[in-house]
Design a protein around this motif. Structure first.
Motif, PDB file in Angstrom:
ATOM      1  N   LYS A 197       0.791  -1.229   0.000  1.00  0.00           N
ATOM      2  CA  LYS A 197       0.000   0.000   0.000  1.00  0.00           C
ATOM      3  C   LYS A 197       0.824   1.279   0.000  1.00  0.00           C
ATOM      4  CE  LYS A 197      -3.541   0.068   2.766  1.00  0.00           C
ATOM      5  NZ  LYS A 197      -4.476  -0.037   3.917  1.00  0.00           N
ATOM      6  N   GLY A 198       2.097   1.175   0.370  1.00  0.00           N
ATOM      7  CA  GLY A 198       2.886   2.377   0.569  1.00  0.00           C
ATOM      8  C   GLY A 198       2.754   2.861   2.003  1.00  0.00           C
ATOM      9  N   TYR A 199       3.806   3.476   2.506  1.00  0.00           N
ATOM     10  CA  TYR A 199       3.858   3.884   3.914  1.00  0.00           C
ATOM     11  C   TYR A 199       2.709   4.811   4.299  1.00  0.00           C
ATOM     12  CZ  TYR A 199       5.470   6.330   8.100  1.00  0.00           C
ATOM     13  OH  TYR A 199       5.549   6.905   9.349  1.00  0.00           O
ATOM     14  N   GLU A 200       2.453   5.830   3.480  1.00  0.00           N
ATOM     15  CA  GLU A 200       1.467   6.850   3.844  1.00  0.00           C
ATOM     16  C   GLU A 200       0.060   6.281   4.000  1.00  0.00           C
ATOM     17  OE1 GLU A 200       2.185   9.771   4.804  1.00  0.00           O
ATOM     18  OE2 GLU A 200       4.306   9.721   4.252  1.00  0.00           O
ATOM     19  N   ALA A 201      -0.267   5.253   3.250  1.00  0.00           N
ATOM     20  CA  ALA A 201      -1.635   4.716   3.263  1.00  0.00           C
ATOM     21  C   ALA A 201      -1.894   3.753   4.421  1.00  0.00           C
ATOM     22  CB  ALA A 201      -1.919   4.000   1.941  1.00  0.00           C
ATOM     23  N   ILE A 202      -0.855   3.333   5.111  1.00  0.00           N
ATOM     24  CA  ILE A 202      -1.019   2.346   6.181  1.00  0.00           C
ATOM     25  C   ILE A 202      -1.574   3.009   7.440  1.00  0.00           C
ATOM     26  CG2 ILE A 202       0.184   0.705   7.685  1.00  0.00           C
ATOM     27  CD1 ILE A 202       2.328   0.495   5.514  1.00  0.00           C
TER      28      ILE A 202
ATOM     29  N   THR B 267      12.442  -8.735   2.897  1.00  0.00           N
ATOM     30  CA  THR B 267      11.161  -8.022   2.915  1.00  0.00           C
ATOM     31  C   THR B 267      11.351  -6.576   3.354  1.00  0.00           C
ATOM     32  OG1 THR B 267      10.022 -10.080   3.468  1.00  0.00           O
ATOM     33  CG2 THR B 267       8.805  -8.039   3.808  1.00  0.00           C
ATOM     34  N   PHE B 268      12.189  -6.384   4.374  1.00  0.00           N
ATOM     35  CA  PHE B 268      12.443  -5.034   4.875  1.00  0.00           C
ATOM     36  C   PHE B 268      13.102  -4.177   3.803  1.00  0.00           C
ATOM     37  CE2 PHE B 268      15.264  -1.877   6.666  1.00  0.00           C
ATOM     38  CZ  PHE B 268      14.443  -1.208   7.544  1.00  0.00           C
ATOM     39  N   TYR B 269      14.167  -4.677   3.195  1.00  0.00           N
ATOM     40  CA  TYR B 269      14.902  -3.878   2.212  1.00  0.00           C
ATOM     41  C   TYR B 269      14.055  -3.607   0.972  1.00  0.00           C
ATOM     42  CZ  TYR B 269      19.217  -3.822   4.836  1.00  0.00           C
ATOM     43  OH  TYR B 269      20.159  -3.578   5.798  1.00  0.00           O
ATOM     44  N   TYR B 270      13.240  -4.572   0.584  1.00  0.00           N
ATOM     45  CA  TYR B 270      12.348  -4.338  -0.549  1.00  0.00           C
ATOM     46  C   TYR B 270      11.396  -3.193  -0.217  1.00  0.00           C
ATOM     47  CZ  TYR B 270       9.629  -5.386  -4.725  1.00  0.00           C
ATOM     48  OH  TYR B 270       9.029  -5.290  -5.952  1.00  0.00           O
ATOM     49  N   ALA B 271      10.859  -3.237   0.993  1.00  0.00           N
ATOM     50  CA  ALA B 271       9.917  -2.195   1.402  1.00  0.00           C
ATOM     51  C   ALA B 271      10.581  -0.824   1.460  1.00  0.00           C
ATOM     52  CB  ALA B 271       9.332  -2.544   2.770  1.00  0.00           C
ATOM     53  N   MET B 272      11.848  -0.785   1.862  1.00  0.00           N
ATOM     54  CA  MET B 272      12.534   0.487   2.043  1.00  0.00           C
ATOM     55  C   MET B 272      13.082   1.084   0.745  1.00  0.00           C
ATOM     56  SD  MET B 272      12.412   1.343   5.281  1.00  0.00           S
ATOM     57  CE  MET B 272      10.769   0.641   5.350  1.00  0.00           C
TER      58      MET B 272
ATOM     59  N   GLU C 123       7.772   2.844  -5.987  1.00  0.00           N
ATOM     60  CA  GLU C 123       7.073   4.022  -5.467  1.00  0.00           C
ATOM     61  C   GLU C 123       6.901   4.002  -3.953  1.00  0.00           C
ATOM     62  OE1 GLU C 123       3.907   0.949  -6.332  1.00  0.00           O
ATOM     63  OE2 GLU C 123       5.692   1.705  -7.367  1.00  0.00           O
ATOM     64  N   ASN C 124       7.079   2.859  -3.332  1.00  0.00           N
ATOM     65  CA  ASN C 124       6.874   2.772  -1.887  1.00  0.00           C
ATOM     66  C   ASN C 124       8.146   2.975  -1.080  1.00  0.00           C
ATOM     67  OD1 ASN C 124       4.174   2.183  -2.316  1.00  0.00           O
ATOM     68  ND2 ASN C 124       4.542  -0.006  -2.450  1.00  0.00           N
ATOM     69  N   ARG C 125       9.246   3.282  -1.737  1.00  0.00           N
ATOM     70  CA  ARG C 125      10.523   3.371  -1.042  1.00  0.00           C
ATOM     71  C   ARG C 125      10.552   4.531  -0.041  1.00  0.00           C
ATOM     72  NH1 ARG C 125      10.950   4.743  -6.303  1.00  0.00           N
ATOM     73  NH2 ARG C 125      11.780   6.768  -6.893  1.00  0.00           N
ATOM     74  N   ILE C 126      11.413   4.375   0.945  1.00  0.00           N
ATOM     75  CA  ILE C 126      11.582   5.384   1.990  1.00  0.00           C
ATOM     76  C   ILE C 126      12.905   6.083   1.731  1.00  0.00           C
ATOM     77  CG2 ILE C 126      11.696   5.803   4.474  1.00  0.00           C
ATOM     78  CD1 ILE C 126       9.020   4.646   3.580  1.00  0.00           C
ATOM     79  N   TYR C 127      12.865   7.317   1.266  1.00  0.00           N
ATOM     80  CA  TYR C 127      14.069   7.997   0.798  1.00  0.00           C
ATOM     81  C   TYR C 127      15.114   8.176   1.895  1.00  0.00           C
ATOM     82  CZ  TYR C 127      11.523   8.952  -3.494  1.00  0.00           C
ATOM     83  OH  TYR C 127      10.830   8.807  -4.672  1.00  0.00           O
ATOM     84  N   GLN C 128      14.681   8.463   3.124  1.00  0.00           N
ATOM     85  CA  GLN C 128      15.648   8.695   4.188  1.00  0.00           C
ATOM     86  C   GLN C 128      16.439   7.430   4.510  1.00  0.00           C
ATOM     87  OE1 GLN C 128      11.993   9.420   6.615  1.00  0.00           O
ATOM     88  NE2 GLN C 128      13.322   8.907   8.294  1.00  0.00           N
ATOM     89  N   PHE C 129      15.834   6.260   4.282  1.00  0.00           N
ATOM     90  CA  PHE C 129      16.554   5.008   4.517  1.00  0.00           C
ATOM     91  C   PHE C 129      17.692   4.859   3.523  1.00  0.00           C
ATOM     92  CE2 PHE C 129      17.390   0.524   3.771  1.00  0.00           C
ATOM     93  CZ  PHE C 129      17.586   0.063   5.069  1.00  0.00           C
ATOM     94  N   ARG C 130      17.416   5.132   2.254  1.00  0.00           N
ATOM     95  CA  ARG C 130      18.468   5.023   1.247  1.00  0.00           C
ATOM     96  C   ARG C 130      19.626   5.969   1.557  1.00  0.00           C
ATOM     97  NH1 ARG C 130      18.477   4.479  -5.269  1.00  0.00           N
ATOM     98  NH2 ARG C 130      20.632   5.121  -5.580  1.00  0.00           N
ATOM     99  N   ALA C 131      19.320   7.195   1.963  1.00  0.00           N
ATOM    100  CA  ALA C 131      20.369   8.165   2.268  1.00  0.00           C
ATOM    101  C   ALA C 131      21.256   7.678   3.406  1.00  0.00           C
ATOM    102  CB  ALA C 131      19.753   9.510   2.611  1.00  0.00           C
ATOM    103  N   LYS C 132      20.653   7.092   4.428  1.00  0.00           N
ATOM    104  CA  LYS C 132      21.433   6.590   5.562  1.00  0.00           C
ATOM    105  C   LYS C 132      22.278   5.387   5.157  1.00  0.00           C
ATOM    106  CE  LYS C 132      18.292   8.261   9.149  1.00  0.00           C
ATOM    107  NZ  LYS C 132      17.379   7.906  10.258  1.00  0.00           N
ATOM    108  N   MET C 133      21.735   4.559   4.306  1.00  0.00           N
ATOM    109  CA  MET C 133      22.478   3.400   3.811  1.00  0.00           C
ATOM    110  C   MET C 133      23.676   3.852   2.971  1.00  0.00           C
ATOM    111  SD  MET C 133      20.831   0.117   1.906  1.00  0.00           S
ATOM    112  CE  MET C 133      21.856  -1.241   1.315  1.00  0.00           C
TER     113      MET C 133
END
Length: 201
Positions: A27-32, A105-110, A114-124
């Motif tokens: 669903k994407g983070y915002e919709a949960i 599952t976690f990394y796919y979600a992050m 379109e459902n990616r979490i941008y701040q996670f990628r930056a920290k990685m």
């Protein structure tokens, strides 16, 4: 009794996080909603709030825990005086992929689509950059590069992340060690030479 209680808490947190990752993909983070997470984890809302303040708190704790584990694994990678050597690039990439394979599952979600979490990628990316920069020592003549050091680091980090995302998105099409070996050869020798294609001027 305490041990049983701790195990129940651990299982509950694992169920919540598993439900959260699956829902981000779907669903994407915002919709949960919290209710979505509780329903998927088969708990009630009050149980959720015993462990997490809200959805952002859950996201932060999930990211920080996995990134801390990733950083610990990457820090242990041996590094020579040349932080950009083929062996270092291969070792760091293999460490990344092996850690990701345990938390797919976690990394796919992050990271994916379109459902990616941008701040996670930056920290990685910062974890990778810090590792490659670990042994940089201008006093030993490493400051005299033919190109910008910052540009080189950005290029390498982008290459790392590109392969990581390709590997996750395509359901790990190569074993971690083989993908890492091919990646390090491409970066070190260039894509044409690494692929065995004659280079024409």
């Amino acid at each position: 009794m305490n041990k049983k209680t701790d195990l129940r808490i651990l299982r509950t947190k694992q169920s919540i996080r598993k439900a959260f990752y699956e829902l981000i993909q779907e669903k994407g983070y915002e919709a949960i909603t919290i209710q979505d997470i509780a329903d998927r984890a088969m708990i009630n809302r009050n149980t959720f709030y015993l462990h997490y303040q809200n959805k952002p708190d859950l996201l932060d704790k999930c990211m920080n825990e996995l990134l801390s584990e990733l950083k610990d694994a990457v820090v242990l990678c041996p590094i020579s005086m040349n932080p950009f050597s083929i062996s270092i690039l291969e070792t760091v990439m293999q460490t990344l992929l092996e850690h990701i394979s345990l938390n797919t599952t976690f990394y796919y979600a992050m990271l994916i689509e379109e459902n990616r979490i941008y701040q996670f990628r930056a920290k990685m990316e910062n974890i990778i950059k810090d590792k490659l920069n670990e042994r940089w020592n201008p006093a030993q003549g490493q400051s005299h590069l033919a190109i910008s050091k910052d540009l080189l680091l950005e290029y390498l980090v982008s290459a790392f992340m590109g392969i990581v995302i390709w590997w996750i998105k395509n359901d790990q099409p190569l074993p971690a060690d083989e993908a890492s070996s091919q990646f390090s050869r491409i970066v070190t020798y260039g894509h044409l030479k690494a692929a065995g294609i004659p280079v024409e001027e």
